[in-house]
Design an enzyme around this catalytic site. Structure first.
Site, PDB file in Angstrom:
ATOM      1  N   GLU A  91       0.824  -1.209   0.000  1.00 15.31           N
ATOM      2  CA  GLU A  91       0.000   0.000   0.000  1.00 15.31           C
ATOM      3  C   GLU A  91       0.862   1.265   0.000  1.00 15.31           C
ATOM      4  OE1 GLU A  91      -3.072   2.353   2.872  1.00 15.31           O
ATOM      5  OE2 GLU A  91      -2.374   0.381   3.494  1.00 15.31           O
ATOM      6  N   ASP A  92       1.960   1.260   0.780  1.00 11.84           N
ATOM      7  CA  ASP A  92       2.688   2.508   1.044  1.00 11.84           C
ATOM      8  C   ASP A  92       4.023   2.664   0.318  1.00 11.84           C
ATOM      9  OD1 ASP A  92       0.737   3.196   2.754  1.00 11.84           O
ATOM     10  OD2 ASP A  92       1.812   2.736   4.603  1.00 11.84           O
TER      11      ASP A  92
END
Length: 735
Positions: A91-92
């Site tokens: 996600e990051d």
């Protein structure tokens, strides 16, 4: 910028945390497991190296903390620990899902993907955001149950470190936790985490209340400890005499549960008597577990008088989460009730770790099968995933929070159902087909209505019939998500069948008015009768709600429009596809509340101004009675999170679908078989339900009174006309 020394110190701390993670793992780790965890740790450290949290610390501390919760408090395996370390990587950071699959294999990739999906849920504002998120999250269960468990651990760590966030975010996240994550943790059997989540949420949703209770617990700590010591001292002497190997723990109830008791009983902190529970945890081999539990029960109740109503035996029939224990409430010193929980060490592990403890001693295939069985159980709750998200959440929560009852089949088989379940829920629990064909039910040998609430120990027998089929009232009789979903889909099916008949009737009736049934006339009729769809139109004709007179009214306007069209050569606009407010209002024009669908006085709330047809709920306000809010109202979540006990379910119903009772009196000449003819016409030909029937004869004449249930007066009129045709009947009147 950080100094060299600070970076050095931080790196040491990260390495320290990693060692700690391996040390506290609940499952025993093989060398391969350790390699997998090491590799995941290195990848996470590398991926997050540039990131910091709001508090300023290195981001990597968050995935490590989540992994520690997964490893020790929930007690999952190496795959879960690795997935927890990697849960924010895709996600990051620059890493992709393909990278994860290549490096760690398919299972870890699937779990990380599930967690990423939850993080990326779309902002769909038509319905409650949380409900939709929750539903999507539950649907990822199809992939792997560990997704949900790691998500709960992630949320738990976020709740522990929320101080540096702005206040509005704290309240939002805390409400969501109470609304979604605490019930989920409860369902999975993570009772400790559930309690922590509730307490931490209260800290942000009602900070003053939280502080007040926690201060009072602190002030009375010594006094409470002295009481616990006095209580346990008495039991210890007796237990030692019997040579048992045990430990006794006293603990305060959680702040959240004390707050709930204060609300429910409407009393201050000082008047809550059962603020603490005592646990007796004993050593035992499997064969003697049950025997020893009852032996300890006997010793406790020799010393203190038990409350017979408050005995809970989850050893003979464990909860569906696997929880086993014996709970008794006894009258302790100074006239205070004390809850005593008796569990073996094995049972205590299951209570503390939830589902992971079941699989600790199993390996390979066995462990997988255990997880499969457990997954299938949760799958039940997802069967009705086609309903709207808010209903889905409400029904799922119904099944989550409900305490369990245990009932028997006629063959003596034990079935577990949620508290408040009815014979109808029981029939769907056995099999969908049995549910669909339910005609009646016997509880402990006695015939009972289908909405009777079942109690633990009841023996339930379902009477089925080929002719039986679900009707609208069944939705009031059933409480479980599974039963309600099946009933709803059956009613939709039946509506379609009635509509098919209605379409043919309509075709015939329009033909006699020289009108052809085609798309154009159907559209015009839908608008003329202020309906929503053609299905509604055909259905209403099928049940007789749109009778000959109303069709003649339509034909008159249709023919006039036709003539004026030719006169003026004006091309009329096509029927608008937009459904306006009035059309919906005309259809869903009646608001009813609660399971009983009562008509109660209400006002529409100003903050969201719901209109007929919207999904709504009632909120019982202090001064203004019931206020009706839309389910996607901005205030909905906080009301549902903070004042759940004041929420009352509400829905707009189509008044033409409502059923009404009506009484008919008949009189005439008494002849053989007349009653049978009357009942045939009512139940057989017209499919009308009879509530009651009463006939008396006197000197060759008879009089009778029948209560029937009809959808509208057109059906009633038709019924009266048909009854008048019976040979020997003189008079039929509606009271």
């Amino acid at each position: 910028m950080m100094t060299e020394a600070a970076i050095e110190k931080e790196n040491k701390e990260i390495a320290q945390q990693y060692k700690e993670l391996l040390r506290i793992s609940y499952q025993s780790l093989t060398d391969d497991d350790k390699k997998l965890i090491r590799s995941a740790f290195d990848t996470a450290v590398d991926a997050h190296k540039e990131q910091r949290r709001k508090s300023g610390e290195a981001y990597i501390f968050h995935p490590i903390a989540v992994a520690k919760i997964v490893a020790s408090e929930i007690g999952l395996d190496a795959v879960s620990i690795a997935s927890a370390l990697l849960h924010d990587v895709v996600e990051d950071t620059e890493y992709t899902l393909d990278d994860i699959e290549r490096m760690f294999g398919e299972t870890v990739a699937r779990i990380v993907d599930g967690l990423t999906k939850i993080a990326h849920l779309k902002k769909d504002m038509n319905i409650s955001q949380q409900a939709e998120n929750f539903r999507k999250m539950l649907l990822t269960l199809n992939d792997d149950i560990r997704v949900i468990i790691i998500k709960i651990a992630d949320r738990y760590h976020n709740m522990l470190t929320m101080d540096s966030m702005p206040e509005h975010k704290q309240v939002k996240i805390a409400s969501e936790t109470l609304y979604i994550y605490a019930p989920l943790a409860h369902r999975i059997g993570l009772y400790n985490i559930k309690t922590e989540l509730e307490d931490l949420s209260l800290k942000y949703t009602e900070p003053n209340v939280y502080r007040d209770i926690s201060d009072k617990i602190e002030e009375t700590k010594e006094e409470q400890q002295a009481y616990i010591d006095a209580f346990t001292g008495t039991i210890q002497n007796s237990l030692d005499r019997e040579g048992l190997d045990y430990i006794i723990k006293g603990r305060m109830k959680s702040i959240y549960s004390i707050r709930r008791k204060m609300k429910v009983q409407n009393v201050p902190f000082e008047q809550i008597y059962d603020k603490f529970a005592i646990r007796v945890i004993y050593k035992s081999d499997r064969p003697n577990e049950k025997f020893l539990a009852w032996k300890i029960y006997s010793i406790v109740t020799d010393n203190f008088t038990p409350n017979p109503v408050r005995l809970r035996d989850w050893i003979s029939s464990p909860k569906s989460t696997g929880y086993e224990a014996l709970h008794i409430t006894v009258m302790g010193p100074k006239g205070k009730w004390v809850e005593v929980q008796i569990r073996s060490e094995r049972m205590h592990e299951i209570a503390e770790k939830g589902y992971a403890a079941h699989f600790k001693y199993k390996h390979g295939d066995q462990k997988e099968q255990g997880i499969e069985i457990w997954l299938n159980r949760l799958q039940e709750a997802l069967e009705n995933a086609n309903t709207n998200a808010v209903d889905f959440v409400e029904e799922f929560k119904l099944n989550l929070y409900s305490k369990e009852i245990f009932v028997f089949t006629p063959q003596g088989e034990l079935k577990s159902l949620p508290k408040g379940a009815t014979p109808l829920d029981f029939s769907f629990n056995i099999h969908t087909e049995v549910g669909m064909r339910t005609r009646g039910a016997k509880v402990n040998g006695k015939l009972v209505p289908l909405n009777t609430v079942l109690h633990s120990g009841d023996q339930v027998e379902i009477i089925t019939s080929e002719q039986a089929r679900p009707n609208q009232n069944w939705l009031d009789y059933a409480t479980t998500a599974r039963a309600r979903a099946k009933i709803k889909s059956s009613l939709r099916e039946e509506k379609k069948n009635v509509a098919l008949e209605g379409k043919e009737i309509l075709r015939r009736k329009l033909k006699s008015q020289k009108i052809t049934l085609n798309e154009d006339t159907i559209n015009k009729m839908v608008v003329f009768f202020k309906l929503k769809t053609s299905l509604d139109l055909f259905y209403r004709v099928g049940i007789g709600a749109i009778d000959n007179q109303r069709l003649k009214d339509f034909a008159a306007t249709y023919n006039n429009a036709f003539i004026s069209f030719f006169k003026n050569k004006i091309r009329r606009n096509p029927v608008p596809k937009e459904i306006d407010k009035e059309e919906i209002t005309a259809k869903y024009n009646l608001l009813v509340f609660g399971g009983e669908e009562e008509k109660l006085p209400y006002i529409l709330s100003q903050c969201c101004n719901p209109i007929p047809g919207d999904d709504v709920f009632g909120f019982v306000s202090v001064n203004e009675g019931i206020k009706v809010h839309s389910k996607n109202c901005p205030n909905a979540i906080s009301l549902q999170s903070n004042y759940a006990y004041r929420i009352i379910s509400a829905k707009w119903i189509d008044s033409s679908q409502q059923e009404f009772s009506s009484e008919i009196t008949l009189s005439g000449i008494d002849n053989l078989g007349i009653v049978s003819e009357i009942t045939d016409i009512i139940s057989g030909n017209m499919h009308v339900n009879m509530r009651s029937i009463n006939f008396t004869t006197d000197g060759g004449t008879f009089s009778g009174k029948i209560t029937v249930v009809v959808k509208n007066n057109a059906t009633l009129k038709k019924l009266v006309d048909n009854l008048k045709r019976i040979n020997g009947i003189d008079k039929v009147t509606r009271i």
